[in-house]
Design a protein around this motif. Structure first.
Motif, mmCIF file in Angstrom:
data_model
loop_
_atom_site.group_PDB
_atom_site.id
_atom_site.type_symbol
_atom_site.label_atom_id
_atom_site.label_comp_id
_atom_site.label_asym_id
_atom_site.label_seq_id
_atom_site.Cartn_x
_atom_site.Cartn_y
_atom_site.Cartn_z
ATOM 1 N N TYR A 75 91.786 -14.508 -33.395
ATOM 2 C CA TYR A 75 92.364 -14.299 -34.723
ATOM 3 C C TYR A 75 92.802 -12.849 -34.912
ATOM 4 O O TYR A 75 93.896 -12.571 -35.427
ATOM 5 C CB TYR A 75 91.349 -14.677 -35.797
ATOM 6 C CG TYR A 75 91.678 -15.966 -36.513
ATOM 7 C CD1 TYR A 75 92.862 -16.101 -37.228
ATOM 8 C CD2 TYR A 75 90.811 -17.048 -36.485
ATOM 9 C CE1 TYR A 75 93.161 -17.279 -37.895
ATOM 10 C CE2 TYR A 75 91.103 -18.237 -37.144
ATOM 11 C CZ TYR A 75 92.278 -18.341 -37.853
ATOM 12 O OH TYR A 75 92.584 -19.504 -38.503
ATOM 13 N N LEU A 101 95.927 -12.225 -32.929
ATOM 14 C CA LEU A 101 97.093 -12.855 -33.529
ATOM 15 C C LEU A 101 97.533 -12.109 -34.790
ATOM 16 O O LEU A 101 98.734 -11.949 -35.046
ATOM 17 C CB LEU A 101 96.771 -14.316 -33.866
ATOM 18 C CG LEU A 101 97.972 -15.226 -34.160
ATOM 19 C CD1 LEU A 101 98.895 -15.290 -32.948
ATOM 20 C CD2 LEU A 101 97.488 -16.627 -34.527
ATOM 21 N N ALA A 102 96.556 -11.642 -35.578
ATOM 22 C CA ALA A 102 96.892 -10.875 -36.775
ATOM 23 C C ALA A 102 97.600 -9.566 -36.400
ATOM 24 O O ALA A 102 98.584 -9.169 -37.045
ATOM 25 C CB ALA A 102 95.626 -10.588 -37.573
ATOM 26 N N GLN A 115 101.133 -10.305 -35.435
ATOM 27 C CA GLN A 115 101.970 -10.537 -36.612
ATOM 28 C C GLN A 115 102.365 -9.216 -37.276
ATOM 29 O O GLN A 115 103.513 -9.027 -37.695
ATOM 30 C CB GLN A 115 101.226 -11.425 -37.612
ATOM 31 C CG GLN A 115 101.974 -11.673 -38.906
ATOM 32 C CD GLN A 115 103.233 -12.490 -38.685
ATOM 33 O OE1 GLN A 115 103.156 -13.698 -38.457
ATOM 34 N NE2 GLN A 115 104.394 -11.863 -38.775
ATOM 35 N N GLN A 127 102.855 -18.598 -36.029
ATOM 36 C CA GLN A 127 102.371 -19.500 -37.065
ATOM 37 C C GLN A 127 101.788 -20.779 -36.466
ATOM 38 O O GLN A 127 100.800 -21.313 -36.981
ATOM 39 C CB GLN A 127 103.508 -19.827 -38.040
ATOM 40 C CG GLN A 127 103.887 -18.627 -38.914
ATOM 41 C CD GLN A 127 105.019 -18.931 -39.874
ATOM 42 O OE1 GLN A 127 105.959 -19.641 -39.527
ATOM 43 N NE2 GLN A 127 104.935 -18.394 -41.079
ATOM 44 N N ALA A 171 98.408 -19.821 -35.189
ATOM 45 C CA ALA A 171 97.483 -19.632 -36.312
ATOM 46 C C ALA A 171 96.995 -20.976 -36.848
ATOM 47 O O ALA A 171 95.809 -21.124 -37.190
ATOM 48 C CB ALA A 171 98.172 -18.837 -37.422
ATOM 49 N N GLN A 178 93.168 -22.311 -36.963
ATOM 50 C CA GLN A 178 92.567 -22.729 -38.219
ATOM 51 C C GLN A 178 91.833 -24.053 -38.059
ATOM 52 O O GLN A 178 90.760 -24.263 -38.641
ATOM 53 C CB GLN A 178 93.634 -22.844 -39.299
ATOM 54 C CG GLN A 178 93.048 -23.064 -40.703
ATOM 55 C CD GLN A 178 94.110 -23.059 -41.764
ATOM 56 O OE1 GLN A 178 95.238 -23.482 -41.535
ATOM 57 N NE2 GLN A 178 93.766 -22.564 -42.942
ATOM 58 N N HIS A 197 93.227 -15.660 -41.491
ATOM 59 C CA HIS A 197 94.396 -16.531 -41.571
ATOM 60 C C HIS A 197 95.297 -16.104 -42.736
ATOM 61 O O HIS A 197 96.526 -16.094 -42.610
ATOM 62 C CB HIS A 197 93.948 -17.984 -41.749
ATOM 63 C CG HIS A 197 95.020 -18.983 -41.441
ATOM 64 N ND1 HIS A 197 95.207 -19.496 -40.188
ATOM 65 C CD2 HIS A 197 95.979 -19.523 -42.213
ATOM 66 C CE1 HIS A 197 96.223 -20.343 -40.202
ATOM 67 N NE2 HIS A 197 96.713 -20.373 -41.431
ATOM 68 N N ILE A 251 97.421 -13.160 -41.763
ATOM 69 C CA ILE A 251 98.590 -13.545 -40.968
ATOM 70 C C ILE A 251 99.671 -14.124 -41.869
ATOM 71 O O ILE A 251 100.855 -13.794 -41.749
ATOM 72 C CB ILE A 251 98.187 -14.553 -39.881
ATOM 73 C CG1 ILE A 251 97.248 -13.887 -38.857
ATOM 74 C CG2 ILE A 251 99.416 -15.107 -39.150
ATOM 75 C CD1 ILE A 251 96.616 -14.843 -37.882
#
Length: 340
Positions: free
Chosen positions: A257, A260-261, A264, A309, A312, A316, A329, A332
């Motif tokens: 996470y 990924l954040a 982004q 996305q 993500a 989730q 989440h 993001i």
């Protein structure tokens, strides 16, 4: 790549002596790397086969599998061939092609390192398999010993003889499970109550032979108690391993996470910089464009946004309703909204 500006557009015979010598030295290094790559693959393959043939513990089986997989990657991706071809390209002054071959070799090495990094995961998988197998076998021993005790309780003293062979065979099976439990440090403690059960079973066999019913019952009850203790230990270790695996999965999910954040956020920065193209000098724009290409790997901003996305959404599903993951989440999503 450093040689490319010195050699581009020239034939090998047209190069100055210093550049030609540098090319030769690099070609020799590539040939040496090719030899080392071949030796490495052979060594990994031999080690995997040797450990695989003699390995008994989860650690040994995991090591053998990991080495074999890494060697397979090297052979499939042509690690040795790529380094050899890089040397040949340097001999022909085809520096750009040599650089491509070198990059392919580097990519292969990275895949091999990633595979070697899976050894801990494989050890956990092997241990989990061993724990499950031992739990099933010990449960069966418990059931058999409980049945043997019930039969002894119901038998007349002069009819105990029919129980000798079943108890003898049960002791042999208990000894086999004890030996298996001693294979790994995590299951070795289970071997102690199993060993005590083996001793009690041996005494039960002796008591049966002399038709001593009370002694038979006492020793079989002791064997049952020790088997139940072993089962309790193995179940406890299973619970512990499952908890550790869940902790590792939660950590990996949290890290995914965060990565990924950050991805982004970087995409948002690139998009903002592109929208403000006129505010940058030509030199600054070249640096921004280079960052753009590296970040997106020839994908458009919309394509990269869609990939993020989708990833993500998949995370989730794995995360469930945990607040820390929901917070990440939202981070993001908010960055994605600002990018639109």
């Amino acid at each position: 790549k450093e040689l490319l500006p010195k050699t581009i557009g020239q034939k090998a015979e047209d190069l100055d002596e210093a550049t030609r010598k540098e090319l030769e030295e690099n070609a020799d290094k590539q040939r040496e790397l090719a030899d080392r790559a071949e030796a490495l693959i052979d060594k990994m393959r031999a080690a995997a086969e040797q450990i695989g043939e003699n390995g008994q513990t989860p650690e040994e089986r995991a090591t053998a599998k990991t080495l074999a997989e890494a060697a397979d990657i090297a052979e499939r991706q042509g690690l040795q061939e790529n380094t050899e071809q890089a040397a040949e390209k340097l001999d022909e002054n085809q520096v750009a092609d040599a650089a491509n071959q070198q990059q392919q070799a580097m990519n292969t090495l990275e895949q091999m390192m990633e595979e070697l990094g899976k050894q801990k995961q494989r050890r956990q998988e092997e241990l989990k398999r061993l724990l499950q197998e031992l739990a099933q076998k010990i449960q069966k021993l418990v059931d058999e010993q409980r049945d043997q005790l019930a039969r002894a309780e119901a038998a007349e003293p002069n009819a105990l003889g029919v129980l000798e062979q079943p108890q003898f065979m049960l002791r042999k099976r208990t000894m086999a499970v004890q030996a298996q439990a001693m294979q790994a440090p995590k299951t070795e403690p289970v071997g102690k109550p199993l060993g005590e059960a083996v001793k009690a079973q041996a005494e039960a066999v002796k008591a049966i032979r002399v038709t001593d019913k009370q002694s038979t019952l006492n020793h079989e009850a002791e064997a049952l108690a020790q088997l139940e203790a072993a089962l309790k230990l193995i179940n406890k270790e299973q619970d512990k391993q499952e908890e550790e695996q869940q902790d590792a999965e939660r950590f990996a999910l949290r890290q995914a996470y965060y990565d990924l954040a950050d991805r982004q956020e970087r995409l948002l920065v690139i998009g903002t910089q592109h929208d403000q193209e006129e505010d940058y000098s030509r030199r600054d724009w070249r640096q921004i464009n280079r960052l753009y290409e590296e970040q997106l790997e020839n994908k458009s901003l919309d394509e990269e946004q869609g990939i993020i996305q989708t990833a993500a959404a998949e995370l989730q599903e794995k995360a469930g309703e945990a607040m820390v993951y929901q917070s990440l989440h939202r981070r993001i999503d908010q960055a994605a909204d600002r990018a639109e």
